[in-house]
Design an enzyme around this catalytic site. Structure first.
Site, PDB file in Angstrom:
ATOM      1  N   GLY A   1       1.711  -7.859  -1.075  1.00 15.38           N
ATOM      2  CA  GLY A   1       1.663  -6.853  -2.135  1.00 15.38           C
ATOM      3  C   GLY A   1       0.978  -7.373  -3.394  1.00 15.38           C
ATOM      4  O   GLY A   1       0.712  -8.573  -3.534  1.00 15.38           O
TER       5      GLY A   1
ATOM      6  N   ASN B   1      -1.806   6.853  11.543  1.00 21.17           N
ATOM      7  CA  ASN B   1      -2.639   5.898  10.792  1.00 21.17           C
ATOM      8  C   ASN B   1      -2.701   6.254   9.314  1.00 21.17           C
ATOM      9  O   ASN B   1      -3.428   7.174   8.926  1.00 21.17           O
ATOM     10  CB  ASN B   1      -4.023   5.815  11.417  1.00 21.17           C
TER      11      ASN B   1
ATOM     12  N   ARG C   1      -9.841  -4.755  21.000  1.00 21.37           N
ATOM     13  CA  ARG C   1      -8.892  -5.599  20.268  1.00 21.37           C
ATOM     14  C   ARG C   1      -7.564  -5.560  21.044  1.00 21.37           C
ATOM     15  O   ARG C   1      -7.079  -4.455  21.341  1.00 21.37           O
ATOM     16  CB  ARG C   1      -8.729  -5.015  18.853  1.00 21.37           C
TER      17      ARG C   1
ATOM     18  N   ILE D   1     -16.870  -2.271  15.932  1.00 18.61           N
ATOM     19  CA  ILE D   1     -15.993  -1.227  16.469  1.00 18.61           C
ATOM     20  C   ILE D   1     -15.436  -1.810  17.771  1.00 18.61           C
ATOM     21  O   ILE D   1     -16.186  -2.120  18.698  1.00 18.61           O
ATOM     22  CB  ILE D   1     -16.787   0.076  16.735  1.00 18.61           C
TER      23      ILE D   1
ATOM     24  N   ASP E   1      12.544 -11.901  -1.809  1.00 18.66           N
ATOM     25  CA  ASP E   1      12.206 -11.935  -0.392  1.00 18.66           C
ATOM     26  C   ASP E   1      13.422 -11.491   0.414  1.00 18.66           C
ATOM     27  O   ASP E   1      14.519 -12.027   0.208  1.00 18.66           O
ATOM     28  CB  ASP E   1      11.812 -13.373  -0.028  1.00 18.66           C
TER      29      ASP E   1
ATOM     30  N   TYR F   1       0.823  -1.218   0.000  1.00 21.11           N
ATOM     31  CA  TYR F   1       0.000   0.000   0.000  1.00 21.11           C
ATOM     32  C   TYR F   1       0.859   1.272   0.000  1.00 21.11           C
ATOM     33  O   TYR F   1       0.818   2.076  -0.937  1.00 21.11           O
ATOM     34  CB  TYR F   1      -0.925  -0.073   1.220  1.00 21.11           C
TER      35      TYR F   1
ATOM     36  N   GLY G   1      -3.922  -5.134  22.284  1.00 21.04           N
ATOM     37  CA  GLY G   1      -2.760  -4.410  21.756  1.00 21.04           C
ATOM     38  C   GLY G   1      -3.055  -2.995  21.294  1.00 21.04           C
ATOM     39  O   GLY G   1      -2.140  -2.279  20.885  1.00 21.04           O
ATOM     40  N   ASP G   2      -4.332  -2.556  21.334  1.00 20.25           N
ATOM     41  CA  ASP G   2      -4.683  -1.208  20.849  1.00 20.25           C
ATOM     42  C   ASP G   2      -4.524  -0.159  21.951  1.00 20.25           C
ATOM     43  O   ASP G   2      -5.236  -0.210  22.958  1.00 20.25           O
ATOM     44  CB  ASP G   2      -6.161  -1.165  20.415  1.00 20.25           C
TER      45      ASP G   2
ATOM     46  N   TYR H   1       4.348  -5.789  17.406  1.00 20.74           N
ATOM     47  CA  TYR H   1       4.562  -4.966  16.204  1.00 20.74           C
ATOM     48  C   TYR H   1       5.434  -3.757  16.565  1.00 20.74           C
ATOM     49  O   TYR H   1       6.503  -3.530  15.985  1.00 20.74           O
ATOM     50  CB  TYR H   1       3.205  -4.534  15.631  1.00 20.74           C
TER      51      TYR H   1
HETATM   52  N1  UDP Z   1     -10.962  -0.910  14.292  1.00 20.26           N
HETATM   53  C1  UDP Z   1     -12.287  -1.238  14.523  1.00 20.26           C
HETATM   54  N2  UDP Z   1     -12.901  -2.084  13.661  1.00 20.26           N
HETATM   55  C2  UDP Z   1     -12.280  -2.619  12.578  1.00 20.26           C
HETATM   56  C3  UDP Z   1     -10.937  -2.271  12.336  1.00 20.26           C
HETATM   57  C4  UDP Z   1     -10.299  -1.411  13.228  1.00 20.26           C
HETATM   58  O1  UDP Z   1     -12.882  -0.782  15.495  1.00 20.26           O
HETATM   59  O2  UDP Z   1     -12.891  -3.398  11.834  1.00 20.26           O
HETATM   60  C5  UDP Z   1     -10.299   0.025  15.210  1.00 20.26           C
HETATM   61  C6  UDP Z   1      -9.065  -0.533  15.909  1.00 20.26           C
HETATM   62  O3  UDP Z   1      -9.449  -1.310  17.040  1.00 20.26           O
HETATM   63  C7  UDP Z   1      -8.336   0.755  16.274  1.00 20.26           C
HETATM   64  C8  UDP Z   1      -8.652   1.684  15.074  1.00 20.26           C
HETATM   65  O4  UDP Z   1      -9.807   1.135  14.461  1.00 20.26           O
HETATM   66  O5  UDP Z   1      -8.915   1.315  17.416  1.00 20.26           O
HETATM   67  C9  UDP Z   1      -7.543   1.740  14.038  1.00 20.26           C
HETATM   68  O6  UDP Z   1      -7.194   0.414  13.713  1.00 20.26           O
HETATM   69  P1  UDP Z   1      -6.403   0.057  12.395  1.00 20.26           P
HETATM   70  O7  UDP Z   1      -6.292  -1.448  12.353  1.00 20.26           O
HETATM   71  O8  UDP Z   1      -7.028   0.719  11.218  1.00 20.26           O
HETATM   72  O9  UDP Z   1      -4.972   0.724  12.594  1.00 20.26           O
HETATM   73  P2  UDP Z   1      -3.905   0.628  13.810  1.00 20.26           P
HETATM   74  O10 UDP Z   1      -4.255   1.740  14.752  1.00 20.26           O
HETATM   75  O11 UDP Z   1      -4.004  -0.742  14.420  1.00 20.26           O
HETATM   76  O12 UDP Z   1      -2.604   0.872  13.125  1.00 20.26           O
END
Ligand code: UDP
Length: 326
Positions: A36, A170, A279, A205, A51, A11, A281-282, A141
């Site tokens: 990709g 982001n 989710r 969400i 690779d 991307y 790790g967020d 990550y």
């Molecule tokens: N998110 C969500 N639903 C989805 C995909 C992402 O609620 O289907 C949320 C995710 O939990 C985070 C935000 O959107 O709070 C951004 O996530 P994304 O994966 O786009 O990017 P990241 O912040 O992980 O790099």
């Protein structure tokens, strides 16, 4: 300049390649095509399927191409996957990166722009986050990207490598021809647009009990063309900014629910969604200070209002509803 773009079919790598070509550089796009798409590589770039895990293949690339600088995008980038499979992240983001550095050193290529991430900060203590904020990543990550940032400093000390680290917040949005198209899409904006298109009946969400105004996570969305611009500026000024790290973000944060609302407004369609568990790790909030990038490199975000980001991503989705042909 002849620039090797690792992850050149991905991307951000493909859109950076497009911008580099527009500015008169020659691009050698390297990609293993696991994530990709061949069709994402601009036609005027040289494409090499290789690779970074394979040192012999890499050696061949550097022996046959005249390379002046490298932009290193290839790597693993999904927070949720990193929590499940940390070893994949250390192998790709650290091990393969070291292979790349070693072949660069052997061939006297001494300029690198590294694609790092806001995830290296972890839960912020100060918002907007400045570059000298404590780095305490909360997922593999972010940890793997931070390790590589530290390794780069060692290569500078021992080999004279010049490098600049760019920490994205982001990444989102699209150019006219290229956009975000992952084989398994997990990112917020593409999933919102897939739902608007009816490709997904409903989206989740993740998390509604964060310490934020509406309880959902807050993110700083930055247009991929503005990211590309930061890379070009960093490369042009590398002699003056060697070893520096730059955030690339807007200083404005939007909650996940605000993104859904903006997408409904822009697309004129309903985005069916439900609030579900966090989710792993967020972090709750990731918003960049971009003062350093503006001050030292004269960068300005030109495409990064939330409206422009979503509009460009939507235009690209309408043009290529199923993504790239391959
Ligand atoms: N998110 C969500 N639903 C989805 C995909 C992402 O609620 O289907 C949320 C995710 O939990 C985070 C935000 O959107 O709070 C951004 O996530 P994304 O994966 O786009 O990017 P990241 O912040 O992980 O790099």
């Amino acid at each position: 300049m002849n620039i090797l773009v690792t992850g050149g079919a991905g991307y951000i790598g493909s859109i950076c390649s497009e911008v580099l070509l527009e500015r008169g550089h020659r691009v050698i796009a390297l990609d293993n095509l696991q994530e990709g798409h061949r069709a994402a590589v601009p036609p005027s770039a040289v494409f090499l399927e290789a690779d970074l895990a394979d040192r012999r293949e890499l050696e061949k690339v550097f022996a046959t191409q005249k390379i002046h600088a490298v932009m290193h995008f290839a790597g693993e980038a999904l927070v949720a996957k990193s929590v499940r499979e940390p070893s994949t992240f250390y192998a790709a983001n650290v091990g393969c990166g070291v292979n790349l550095l070693d072949v660069m050193v052997r061939h006297g290529v001494d300029k690198l722009i590294f694609s790092s991430t806001a995830a290296t900060y972890g839960e912020p203590e100060v918002v907007p986050i400045p570059e000298d904020h404590r780095q305490a990543p909360i997922n593999p990550y972010g940890k793997s990207k931070l390790r590589f940032e530290q390794i780069l400093a060692d290569y500078h000390a021992y080999t004279g490598l010049k490098y600049v680290t760019v920490r994205y917040f982001n990444a989102a949005g699209a150019s006219k021809e290229r956009g975000e198209n992952h084989r398994v899409e997990t990112h917020l904006i593409p999933r919102v647009l897939d739902t608007a298109l009816g490709h997904l009946p409903e989206m989740e969400i993740f998390g509604f009990d964060y310490p934020t105004p509406d309880g959902t996570c807050v993110r700083d969305f930055i247009h991929v063309l503005d990211i590309a611009d930061s890379h070009v500026l960093a490369l042009e000024e590398i002699d003056h900014v060697q070893g520096e790290a730059f955030n690339v973000g807007t200083t404005s944060g939007y909650s996940n629910l605000q993104v859904v609302e903006a997408a409904e407004r822009i697309t004129g369609r309903k985005v069916e969604h439900r609030l579900s568990a966090r989710r792993p790790g967020d972090p709750a909030v990731l918003v960049a200070s971009n003062e350093k990038l503006k001050r030292m490199l004269g960068w300005e975000p030109k495409h990064s209002s939330l409206e422009d980001i979503i509009q460009s991503a939507w235009d690209w989705r309408l043009k290529f509803p199923r993504g790239y042909p391959d």
